[in-house]
Design a protein around this motif. Structure first.
Motif, PDB file in Angstrom:
ATOM      1  N   TRP A  63       0.810  -1.220   0.000  1.00  0.00           N
ATOM      2  CA  TRP A  63       0.000   0.000   0.000  1.00  0.00           C
ATOM      3  C   TRP A  63       0.843   1.269   0.000  1.00  0.00           C
ATOM      4  CZ3 TRP A  63      -5.147  -0.615  -0.664  1.00  0.00           C
ATOM      5  CH2 TRP A  63      -5.684  -1.863  -0.385  1.00  0.00           C
ATOM      6  N   PHE A  64       2.127   1.154   0.332  1.00  0.00           N
ATOM      7  CA  PHE A  64       2.970   2.342   0.495  1.00  0.00           C
ATOM      8  C   PHE A  64       3.989   2.511  -0.632  1.00  0.00           C
ATOM      9  CE2 PHE A  64       1.551   0.899   4.673  1.00  0.00           C
ATOM     10  CZ  PHE A  64       0.997   2.066   5.179  1.00  0.00           C
ATOM     11  N   VAL A  65       3.863   1.730  -1.680  1.00  0.00           N
ATOM     12  CA  VAL A  65       4.758   1.855  -2.829  1.00  0.00           C
ATOM     13  C   VAL A  65       4.083   2.754  -3.869  1.00  0.00           C
ATOM     14  CG1 VAL A  65       6.050   0.648  -4.613  1.00  0.00           C
ATOM     15  CG2 VAL A  65       5.649  -0.458  -2.396  1.00  0.00           C
ATOM     16  N   PRO A  66       4.620   3.935  -4.131  1.00  0.00           N
ATOM     17  CA  PRO A  66       3.982   4.845  -5.094  1.00  0.00           C
ATOM     18  C   PRO A  66       3.739   4.175  -6.442  1.00  0.00           C
ATOM     19  CG  PRO A  66       5.755   5.947  -3.913  1.00  0.00           C
ATOM     20  CD  PRO A  66       5.851   4.496  -3.556  1.00  0.00           C
ATOM     21  N   ILE A  67       2.613   4.470  -7.018  1.00  0.00           N
ATOM     22  CA  ILE A  67       2.162   3.967  -8.321  1.00  0.00           C
ATOM     23  C   ILE A  67       1.877   2.466  -8.258  1.00  0.00           C
ATOM     24  CG2 ILE A  67       2.698   3.704 -10.779  1.00  0.00           C
ATOM     25  CD1 ILE A  67       4.417   6.189 -10.600  1.00  0.00           C
ATOM     26  N   ALA A  68       2.844   1.683  -7.751  1.00  0.00           N
ATOM     27  CA  ALA A  68       2.627   0.238  -7.649  1.00  0.00           C
ATOM     28  C   ALA A  68       1.471  -0.090  -6.704  1.00  0.00           C
ATOM     29  CB  ALA A  68       3.904  -0.453  -7.180  1.00  0.00           C
ATOM     30  N   ASN A  69       1.146   0.837  -5.783  1.00  0.00           N
ATOM     31  CA  ASN A  69       0.038   0.570  -4.863  1.00  0.00           C
ATOM     32  C   ASN A  69      -1.324   0.596  -5.568  1.00  0.00           C
ATOM     33  OD1 ASN A  69      -0.280   3.300  -5.294  1.00  0.00           O
ATOM     34  ND2 ASN A  69       0.161   3.903  -3.188  1.00  0.00           N
ATOM     35  N   LEU A  70      -1.315   0.951  -6.856  1.00  0.00           N
ATOM     36  CA  LEU A  70      -2.541   0.879  -7.645  1.00  0.00           C
ATOM     37  C   LEU A  70      -2.750  -0.522  -8.229  1.00  0.00           C
ATOM     38  CD1 LEU A  70      -2.303   4.265  -9.597  1.00  0.00           C
ATOM     39  CD2 LEU A  70      -3.499   3.801  -7.442  1.00  0.00           C
ATOM     40  N   VAL A  71      -1.747  -1.383  -8.075  1.00  0.00           N
ATOM     41  CA  VAL A  71      -1.798  -2.716  -8.680  1.00  0.00           C
ATOM     42  C   VAL A  71      -1.534  -3.834  -7.663  1.00  0.00           C
ATOM     43  CG1 VAL A  71      -0.788  -4.237 -10.422  1.00  0.00           C
ATOM     44  CG2 VAL A  71      -1.049  -1.787 -10.907  1.00  0.00           C
ATOM     45  N   LEU A  72      -0.471  -3.674  -6.861  1.00  0.00           N
ATOM     46  CA  LEU A  72      -0.017  -4.766  -5.995  1.00  0.00           C
ATOM     47  C   LEU A  72      -1.057  -5.246  -4.982  1.00  0.00           C
ATOM     48  CD1 LEU A  72       3.714  -3.794  -5.308  1.00  0.00           C
ATOM     49  CD2 LEU A  72       2.782  -5.385  -6.997  1.00  0.00           C
ATOM     50  N   PRO A  73      -1.769  -4.353  -4.279  1.00  0.00           N
ATOM     51  CA  PRO A  73      -2.759  -4.862  -3.317  1.00  0.00           C
ATOM     52  C   PRO A  73      -3.842  -5.719  -3.977  1.00  0.00           C
ATOM     53  CG  PRO A  73      -2.242  -2.577  -2.842  1.00  0.00           C
ATOM     54  CD  PRO A  73      -1.611  -2.887  -4.169  1.00  0.00           C
ATOM     55  N   ARG A  74      -4.235  -5.339  -5.189  1.00  0.00           N
ATOM     56  CA  ARG A  74      -5.240  -6.149  -5.903  1.00  0.00           C
ATOM     57  C   ARG A  74      -4.666  -7.530  -6.241  1.00  0.00           C
ATOM     58  NH1 ARG A  74      -7.261  -9.521  -7.987  1.00  0.00           N
ATOM     59  NH2 ARG A  74      -8.993  -9.629  -9.470  1.00  0.00           N
ATOM     60  N   ARG A  75      -3.402  -7.581  -6.581  1.00  0.00           N
ATOM     61  CA  ARG A  75      -2.755  -8.863  -6.866  1.00  0.00           C
ATOM     62  C   ARG A  75      -2.753  -9.749  -5.626  1.00  0.00           C
ATOM     63  NH1 ARG A  75       3.537  -9.414  -8.945  1.00  0.00           N
ATOM     64  NH2 ARG A  75       3.587 -11.697  -9.128  1.00  0.00           N
ATOM     65  N   ILE A  76      -2.461  -9.154  -4.485  1.00  0.00           N
ATOM     66  CA  ILE A  76      -2.467  -9.911  -3.226  1.00  0.00           C
ATOM     67  C   ILE A  76      -3.884 -10.356  -2.879  1.00  0.00           C
ATOM     68  CG2 ILE A  76      -2.037  -9.743  -0.743  1.00  0.00           C
ATOM     69  CD1 ILE A  76       0.174  -7.683  -1.464  1.00  0.00           C
ATOM     70  N   ALA A  77      -4.838  -9.442  -3.050  1.00  0.00           N
ATOM     71  CA  ALA A  77      -6.231  -9.782  -2.748  1.00  0.00           C
ATOM     72  C   ALA A  77      -6.726 -10.929  -3.615  1.00  0.00           C
ATOM     73  CB  ALA A  77      -7.119  -8.552  -2.957  1.00  0.00           C
ATOM     74  N   GLY A  78      -6.261 -10.985  -4.860  1.00  0.00           N
ATOM     75  CA  GLY A  78      -6.670 -12.073  -5.735  1.00  0.00           C
ATOM     76  C   GLY A  78      -6.204 -13.427  -5.223  1.00  0.00           C
ATOM     77  N   GLY A  79      -4.972 -13.493  -4.721  1.00  0.00           N
ATOM     78  CA  GLY A  79      -4.471 -14.736  -4.153  1.00  0.00           C
ATOM     79  C   GLY A  79      -5.224 -15.136  -2.902  1.00  0.00           C
ATOM     80  N   VAL A  80      -5.537 -14.147  -2.060  1.00  0.00           N
ATOM     81  CA  VAL A  80      -6.296 -14.423  -0.837  1.00  0.00           C
ATOM     82  C   VAL A  80      -7.693 -14.931  -1.194  1.00  0.00           C
ATOM     83  CG1 VAL A  80      -7.299 -13.399   1.243  1.00  0.00           C
ATOM     84  CG2 VAL A  80      -5.013 -12.706   0.492  1.00  0.00           C
TER      85      VAL A  80
END
Length: 277
Positions: free
Chosen positions: A151-168
């Motif tokens: 959530w704290f990585v600029p720009i990447a926070n628009l993508v990475l949390p969704r990627r994690i949520a998909g695995g969960v």
């Protein structure tokens, strides 16, 4: 290469199936994928239900604060538009000051609630990610620590949390008692994520324009954008509530079946569901 049946997890059996699709018999003969020596996965579950309730309450308060902000911004827009209409001949400066103060107060309330919600939501997000590690580590593309750091990585926070949520989401999908795997449509998760990203970008864009506005007509126009951003944020908050409740319920159902494929039997209590430490 992915499982020949579900096309989600890596294969571990001779016929190309993953642990979950192979069922208990396959799980008994196929080893779990080895974890790096420096990483010991969580071996017990913790209920996210209490955190989920707190997140839902805070998201509801955000929606209420957004409604107050919309009302305050519309009032500012009305006062300034009325002044423009008669060339400020009957412009009430005291009314304008009051309207601006109300808008500012609503903005402060929104900021405080957003900060509080972000903290509790991330704690909940980490909890469900750790549970997913127990349910099915093989579909997690990122280590558990990223449930917070992403959530704290600029720009990447628009993508990475969704990627994690998909695995969960995939790991939390309910399975049948024989270990059979089924998918759960991720519509609510995708809608939540899309609405959150759009709301975030629109809010930043409209607020920057509002700060730059100097002429009365510019203020009226940018205030209209603020109203649209807050309305979109209400939609995002509602979808976030649906996502949190759905995923939390999925994990409860999944935990009730045991912790397959780490084990093929045992109620949720044996897996530590509800453990407080």
């Amino acid at each position: 290469m992915l499982c020949s049946t579900c096309r989600v997890r890596p294969p571990v059996t001779g016929d190309g199936r993953c642990l979950l699709c192979a069922g208990p018999a396959g799980a008994a003969t196929a080893p779990m994928p080895p974890a790096p020596a420096f990483y010991a996965p969580q071996q017990y579950l913790r209920s996210p239900e209490g955190l989920a309730k707190a997140v839902v309450v805070l998201l509801t308060l955000i929606a209420v604060a957004d409604l107050l902000a919309v009302a305050a911004e519309l009032n500012v827009r009305r006062v300034i538009a009325a002044g423009i209409a008669n060339d400020f001949a009957t412009y009430d400066e005291a009314e304008a000051t009051l309207a601006d103060n109300m808008s500012g107060s609503a903005g402060v309330l929104q900021t405080l609630l957003n900060l509080a919600t972000a903290v509790v939501f991330i704690i909940w997000f980490r909890r469900v990610r750790l549970n997913a590690e127990v349910f099915d580590r093989s579909v997690q593309s990122m280590r558990p620590g990223w449930a917070v750091g992403a959530w704290f990585v600029p720009i990447a926070n628009l993508v990475l949390p969704r990627r994690i949520a998909g695995g969960v989401w995939t790991a939390s999908a309910q399975t049948s008692t024989d270990g059979g795997w089924r998918s759960v449509p991720a519509t609510v998760m995708n809608l939540w994520w899309g609405a959150w990203v759009c709301s975030l970008l629109l809010s930043q864009f409209s607020y920057r324009l509002y700060l730059k506005a100097e002429q009365p007509q510019e203020i009226v126009d940018t205030t209209g954008l603020l109203v649209a951003a807050d309305a979109f944020d209400i939609v995002a908050a509602v979808l976030a509530i649906l996502f949190v409740r759905k995923l939390t319920r999925m994990q409860g159902e999944r935990a009730a079946l045991g912790v397959f494929p780490l084990s093929t039997s045992g109620p949720a209590e044996r897996a530590g569901w509800g453990r407080s430490h």
